[in-house]
Design a protein around this motif. Structure first.
Motif, PDB file in Angstrom:
ATOM      1  N   GLU A 147      14.122   8.056   6.718  1.00 45.47           N
ATOM      2  CA  GLU A 147      13.033   9.021   6.932  1.00 45.47           C
ATOM      3  C   GLU A 147      11.854   8.706   6.008  1.00 45.47           C
ATOM      4  O   GLU A 147      10.695   8.777   6.400  1.00 45.47           O
ATOM      5  CB  GLU A 147      13.528  10.449   6.664  1.00 45.47           C
ATOM      6  CG  GLU A 147      14.456  10.982   7.707  1.00 45.47           C
ATOM      7  CD  GLU A 147      13.740  11.173   9.038  1.00 45.47           C
ATOM      8  OE1 GLU A 147      12.893  12.079   9.122  1.00 45.47           O
ATOM      9  OE2 GLU A 147      14.005  10.402   9.972  1.00 45.47           O
ATOM     10  N   HIS A 148      12.201   8.387   4.773  1.00 42.49           N
ATOM     11  CA  HIS A 148      11.151   8.039   3.813  1.00 42.49           C
ATOM     12  C   HIS A 148      10.442   6.754   4.237  1.00 42.49           C
ATOM     13  O   HIS A 148       9.218   6.666   4.243  1.00 42.49           O
ATOM     14  CB  HIS A 148      11.750   7.891   2.404  1.00 42.49           C
ATOM     15  CG  HIS A 148      10.790   7.294   1.426  1.00 42.49           C
ATOM     16  ND1 HIS A 148      10.819   5.983   1.066  1.00 42.49           N
ATOM     17  CD2 HIS A 148       9.733   7.842   0.789  1.00 42.49           C
ATOM     18  CE1 HIS A 148       9.822   5.730   0.232  1.00 42.49           C
ATOM     19  NE2 HIS A 148       9.148   6.846   0.044  1.00 42.49           N
ATOM     20  N   ARG A 149      11.252   5.761   4.612  1.00 46.75           N
ATOM     21  CA  ARG A 149      10.725   4.443   4.970  1.00 46.75           C
ATOM     22  C   ARG A 149       9.682   4.564   6.101  1.00 46.75           C
ATOM     23  O   ARG A 149       8.638   3.931   6.104  1.00 46.75           O
ATOM     24  CB  ARG A 149      11.898   3.568   5.417  1.00 46.75           C
ATOM     25  CG  ARG A 149      11.598   2.155   5.742  1.00 46.75           C
ATOM     26  CD  ARG A 149      11.634   1.308   4.493  1.00 46.75           C
ATOM     27  NE  ARG A 149      10.385   0.570   4.354  1.00 46.75           N
ATOM     28  CZ  ARG A 149       9.984  -0.008   3.249  1.00 46.75           C
ATOM     29  NH1 ARG A 149      10.660   0.089   2.152  1.00 46.75           N
ATOM     30  NH2 ARG A 149       8.867  -0.692   3.214  1.00 46.75           N
ATOM     31  N   ARG A 150      10.027   5.426   7.076  1.00 40.90           N
ATOM     32  CA  ARG A 150       9.154   5.570   8.250  1.00 40.90           C
ATOM     33  C   ARG A 150       7.749   6.051   7.836  1.00 40.90           C
ATOM     34  O   ARG A 150       6.735   5.491   8.233  1.00 40.90           O
ATOM     35  CB  ARG A 150       9.813   6.595   9.179  1.00 40.90           C
ATOM     36  CG  ARG A 150       9.203   6.658  10.517  1.00 40.90           C
ATOM     37  CD  ARG A 150      10.111   7.110  11.603  1.00 40.90           C
ATOM     38  NE  ARG A 150      11.079   8.155  11.333  1.00 40.90           N
ATOM     39  CZ  ARG A 150      11.622   8.892  12.289  1.00 40.90           C
ATOM     40  NH1 ARG A 150      11.270   8.690  13.536  1.00 40.90           N
ATOM     41  NH2 ARG A 150      12.521   9.810  12.030  1.00 40.90           N
ATOM     42  N   LEU A 151       7.723   7.089   7.005  1.00 42.73           N
ATOM     43  CA  LEU A 151       6.420   7.609   6.564  1.00 42.73           C
ATOM     44  C   LEU A 151       5.740   6.634   5.605  1.00 42.73           C
ATOM     45  O   LEU A 151       4.517   6.452   5.640  1.00 42.73           O
ATOM     46  CB  LEU A 151       6.611   8.943   5.857  1.00 42.73           C
ATOM     47  CG  LEU A 151       6.517  10.186   6.740  1.00 42.73           C
ATOM     48  CD1 LEU A 151       6.816  11.429   5.927  1.00 42.73           C
ATOM     49  CD2 LEU A 151       5.125  10.306   7.350  1.00 42.73           C
ATOM     50  N   HIS A 152       6.542   6.045   4.726  1.00 44.80           N
ATOM     51  CA  HIS A 152       5.990   5.091   3.753  1.00 44.80           C
ATOM     52  C   HIS A 152       5.272   3.955   4.499  1.00 44.80           C
ATOM     53  O   HIS A 152       4.169   3.557   4.126  1.00 44.80           O
ATOM     54  CB  HIS A 152       7.123   4.559   2.872  1.00 44.80           C
ATOM     55  CG  HIS A 152       6.672   3.576   1.846  1.00 44.80           C
ATOM     56  ND1 HIS A 152       6.351   3.930   0.549  1.00 44.80           N
ATOM     57  CD2 HIS A 152       6.459   2.237   1.917  1.00 44.80           C
ATOM     58  CE1 HIS A 152       5.970   2.860  -0.105  1.00 44.80           C
ATOM     59  NE2 HIS A 152       6.027   1.819   0.699  1.00 44.80           N
ATOM     60  N   VAL A 166       7.649  -0.549  -8.121  1.00 44.57           N
ATOM     61  CA  VAL A 166       8.036  -1.577  -7.151  1.00 44.57           C
ATOM     62  C   VAL A 166       9.129  -0.970  -6.285  1.00 44.57           C
ATOM     63  O   VAL A 166       9.617   0.119  -6.573  1.00 44.57           O
ATOM     64  CB  VAL A 166       8.576  -2.859  -7.840  1.00 44.57           C
ATOM     65  CG1 VAL A 166       7.477  -3.648  -8.488  1.00 44.57           C
ATOM     66  CG2 VAL A 166       9.674  -2.514  -8.843  1.00 44.57           C
ATOM     67  N   GLY A 167       9.529  -1.676  -5.235  1.00 44.31           N
ATOM     68  CA  GLY A 167      10.627  -1.178  -4.407  1.00 44.31           C
ATOM     69  C   GLY A 167      10.161  -0.138  -3.405  1.00 44.31           C
ATOM     70  O   GLY A 167       8.977  -0.064  -3.067  1.00 44.31           O
ATOM     71  N   PRO A 168      11.082   0.691  -2.942  1.00 41.35           N
ATOM     72  CA  PRO A 168      10.751   1.589  -1.829  1.00 41.35           C
ATOM     73  C   PRO A 168       9.671   2.621  -2.144  1.00 41.35           C
ATOM     74  O   PRO A 168       9.049   3.146  -1.237  1.00 41.35           O
ATOM     75  CB  PRO A 168      12.086   2.285  -1.515  1.00 41.35           C
ATOM     76  CG  PRO A 168      13.016   1.962  -2.617  1.00 41.35           C
ATOM     77  CD  PRO A 168      12.502   0.744  -3.314  1.00 41.35           C
ATOM     78  N   ARG A 169       9.468   2.917  -3.423  1.00 40.22           N
ATOM     79  CA  ARG A 169       8.448   3.926  -3.781  1.00 40.22           C
ATOM     80  C   ARG A 169       7.151   3.285  -4.261  1.00 40.22           C
ATOM     81  O   ARG A 169       6.356   3.936  -4.947  1.00 40.22           O
ATOM     82  CB  ARG A 169       8.963   4.866  -4.871  1.00 40.22           C
ATOM     83  CG  ARG A 169      10.263   5.543  -4.566  1.00 40.22           C
ATOM     84  CD  ARG A 169      10.089   6.931  -3.985  1.00 40.22           C
ATOM     85  NE  ARG A 169      11.288   7.261  -3.231  1.00 40.22           N
ATOM     86  CZ  ARG A 169      11.414   8.305  -2.441  1.00 40.22           C
ATOM     87  NH1 ARG A 169      10.421   9.146  -2.290  1.00 40.22           N
ATOM     88  NH2 ARG A 169      12.522   8.521  -1.781  1.00 40.22           N
ATOM     89  N   LEU A 170       6.947   2.014  -3.959  1.00 41.46           N
ATOM     90  CA  LEU A 170       5.682   1.363  -4.338  1.00 41.46           C
ATOM     91  C   LEU A 170       4.511   2.231  -3.865  1.00 41.46           C
ATOM     92  O   LEU A 170       4.499   2.712  -2.728  1.00 41.46           O
ATOM     93  CB  LEU A 170       5.620  -0.014  -3.654  1.00 41.46           C
ATOM     94  CG  LEU A 170       4.323  -0.795  -3.791  1.00 41.46           C
ATOM     95  CD1 LEU A 170       4.073  -1.193  -5.239  1.00 41.46           C
ATOM     96  CD2 LEU A 170       4.369  -2.049  -2.907  1.00 41.46           C
ATOM     97  N   CYS A 171       3.546   2.421  -4.757  1.00 41.16           N
ATOM     98  CA  CYS A 171       2.419   3.319  -4.461  1.00 41.16           C
ATOM     99  C   CYS A 171       1.666   2.873  -3.205  1.00 41.16           C
ATOM    100  O   CYS A 171       1.191   1.737  -3.131  1.00 41.16           O
ATOM    101  CB  CYS A 171       1.467   3.307  -5.652  1.00 41.16           C
ATOM    102  SG  CYS A 171      -0.038   4.238  -5.344  1.00 41.16           S
ATOM    103  N   VAL A 172       1.526   3.774  -2.256  1.00 43.71           N
ATOM    104  CA  VAL A 172       0.809   3.413  -1.025  1.00 43.71           C
ATOM    105  C   VAL A 172      -0.712   3.482  -1.209  1.00 43.71           C
ATOM    106  O   VAL A 172      -1.461   2.978  -0.370  1.00 43.71           O
ATOM    107  CB  VAL A 172       1.236   4.305   0.165  1.00 43.71           C
ATOM    108  CG1 VAL A 172       2.700   4.109   0.518  1.00 43.71           C
ATOM    109  CG2 VAL A 172       0.924   5.776  -0.094  1.00 43.71           C
ATOM    110  N   GLY A 173      -1.160   4.114  -2.307  1.00 42.26           N
ATOM    111  CA  GLY A 173      -2.606   4.265  -2.517  1.00 42.26           C
ATOM    112  C   GLY A 173      -3.187   3.238  -3.465  1.00 42.26           C
ATOM    113  O   GLY A 173      -4.337   3.356  -3.898  1.00 42.26           O
ATOM    114  N   ARG A 174      -2.398   2.189  -3.784  1.00 41.33           N
ATOM    115  CA  ARG A 174      -2.832   1.271  -4.846  1.00 41.33           C
ATOM    116  C   ARG A 174      -4.121   0.538  -4.497  1.00 41.33           C
ATOM    117  O   ARG A 174      -4.949   0.273  -5.365  1.00 41.33           O
ATOM    118  CB  ARG A 174      -1.708   0.287  -5.191  1.00 41.33           C
ATOM    119  CG  ARG A 174      -1.271  -0.616  -4.060  1.00 41.33           C
ATOM    120  CD  ARG A 174       0.073  -1.276  -4.360  1.00 41.33           C
ATOM    121  NE  ARG A 174       0.488  -2.215  -3.323  1.00 41.33           N
ATOM    122  CZ  ARG A 174       1.005  -1.866  -2.148  1.00 41.33           C
ATOM    123  NH1 ARG A 174       1.153  -0.602  -1.845  1.00 41.33           N
ATOM    124  NH2 ARG A 174       1.358  -2.784  -1.266  1.00 41.33           N
TER     125      ARG A 174
END
Ligand code: HEM
Length: 407
Positions: free
Chosen positions: A91-96, A350-358
């Motif tokens: 679920e997280h991956r999809r939105l990420h 890093v990894g699955p929570r890498l910042c999407v706003g970087r």
């Protein structure tokens, strides 16, 4: 180094990171890491992970080290049912993935003109004054206005933006407390309603009349993925983006300005060579690290850095310590624009929570620094005002930034 001369004593006061709210924590990180890359912090009731290698390992392995933000008191209402910060797994991956695409380096190139406009509108107001406090008068205002623009919110509605900025201060305090202070939970619930009131009318309007903005993209994406996607889901995504992107970028801007003010050769270099500005942004991200640490919870018993971690134990990945790990960086305390591997820092995780706003944060910072120096000539710290210090705790920057310049 001269750049740190305003800081209070950085001698460790005790064995807990909690004692470093108003003190520079870097000597503490180094001392702890010399003992072990994983140390128990009794004051925080948690492990501190302090090396680049082990922070990377923990951040990459979310099956074992879960991001447990959903456990914070008040999280359900404050974050919403489909929040990037609290969802896990697929679920997280999809939105990420959606946000990674919508805010990719390529996608945000289009916002460059809007970013310049926002920066210049703020500097237009300051330029005639000859003095300012660049945290409150600039760094706090620009990121939230830029995100409003990206989302499609009324970015020039100063009254609405002001309410959002005030809400952000409360939400930050709630988040840093881990939801443990009941009074802050209540105030955060009220603050989140402020954000919802600003976002909801636009979310509803875009459902009927899409435009070229992120809220409209959320209406394209959501219903294809979830049968029950509605305006609350859209509002919840916007809340996350506003919160995750505003204070963090504000802190980066503050630390960048401070750094440039304290180092004349550095200022000369970036004035002479615009290619040096992105390097300065990366080194400031590494060295000052706006988001110092993040929390994880072990899902099972395991070994880490020679320590036995029990299932249910809390861990803090201290990315700020990792970013000055001498095993990873030569002369880690120095700001060096020519450093090899300058992009290898963990400021964005890093990894699955890498910042999407970087990419957005980088673009804003890269645009802001030269604009400030060009529009506020002979910019310097105001010798008659309180000097900046590396303040706060989880989210940190040099502030206040009382400056004077030629009007
Ligand atoms: C200098 C500025 C920024 C810094 C230092 C920063 C840092 C971080 C860090 C460390 C995380 C990981 C959180 C965790 O693991 O618990 C993160 C996640 C995130 N950031 Fe940023 N950020 C910045 C700017 C932004 C901006 C501008 C936006 C939005 C436009 C944004 C949106 C997000 C979101 C949505 C997440 C959650 C990602 C996920 O869980 O999939 N950030 N950020």
């Amino acid at each position: 180094m001269e750049a740190d001369r305003h800081q209070e004593s950085s001698c460790p006061a005790s064995g807990s990171l909690l004692d470093f709210r108003s003190l520079d924590p870097y000597a503490f990180y180094a001392q702890q890491r010399r003992e072990s890359a994983v140390t128990w912090d009794a004051g925080m009731d948690a492990w501190l992970v302090l090396s680049h290698e082990l922070c990377t390992l923990v951040e990459r392995d979310e099956d074992l080290f879960a991001a447990a933000y959903a456990h914070h008191d008040g999280s359900d209402e404050i974050r919403g049912r489909r929040s990037l910060l609290t969802l896990t797994g697929r679920e997280h991956r999809r939105l990420h993935d959606f946000f990674s695409g919508a805010l990719s380096a390529k996608a945000i190139e289009r916002t460059c003109a809007a970013i310049r406009r926002t920066i210049n509108a703020q500097l237009d107001q300051l330029a005639p004054l000859g003095r300012a406090e660049l945290d409150k008068d600039f760094a706090e205002r620009v990121p939230i206005a830029v995100i409003a623009e990206v989302l499609g919110l009324p970015a020039t509605d100063e009254e609405a933006l002001c309410r959002c900025r005030e809400a952000m201060v409360v939400l930050l305090a709630w988040f840093e407390s881990g939801g443990a202070v009941p009074e802050l939970v209540e105030r955060a619930r009220s603050a989140i309603r402020t954000l919802e009131d600003v976002i909801r009318p636009v979310a509803l309007e875009r459902r009927e009349q899409p435009k070229d903005d992120l809220i409209s993209k959320l209406w394209e994406f959501g219903p294809m993925q979830y049968q029950d996607w509605d305006e609350t889901d859209v509002v919840d995504q916007c809340k996350v983006i506003l919160q995750a992107g505003s204070v963090t970028t504000q802190d980066l801007l503050c630390s960048l300005v401070y750094r440039v003010l304290m180092d004349d050769p550095l200022r000369e270099r970036i004035l002479d060579d615009t290619n040096a500005v992105p390097l300065l942004v990366e080194e400031t991200l590494r060295r000052e690290n706006p988001v110092q640490l993040r929390m994880r919870v072990a899902n099972a018993d395991t070994e880490l850095g020679g320590k036995h971690i029990r299932g249910g134990d809390r861990l803090y990945v201290v990315n700020a310590a990792a970013n000055r790990d001498p095993a990873r960086y030569e002369r880690p305390d120095e700001l060096d624009l020519d450093r090899p591997g300058i992009y290898s820092h963990l400021a964005f995780n890093v990894g699955p929570r890498l910042c999407v706003g970087r990419w957005l944060a980088r673009l804003e910072a890269t645009e802001a620094v030269p604009a400030i120096l060009a529009r506020l000539p002979r910019l310097r710290l105001d010798p008659d005002s309180a000097p900046p210090r590396f303040q706060q705790w989880m989210f940190r920057a040099y502030r206040p930034l009382h400056v004077v310049f030629d009007a």
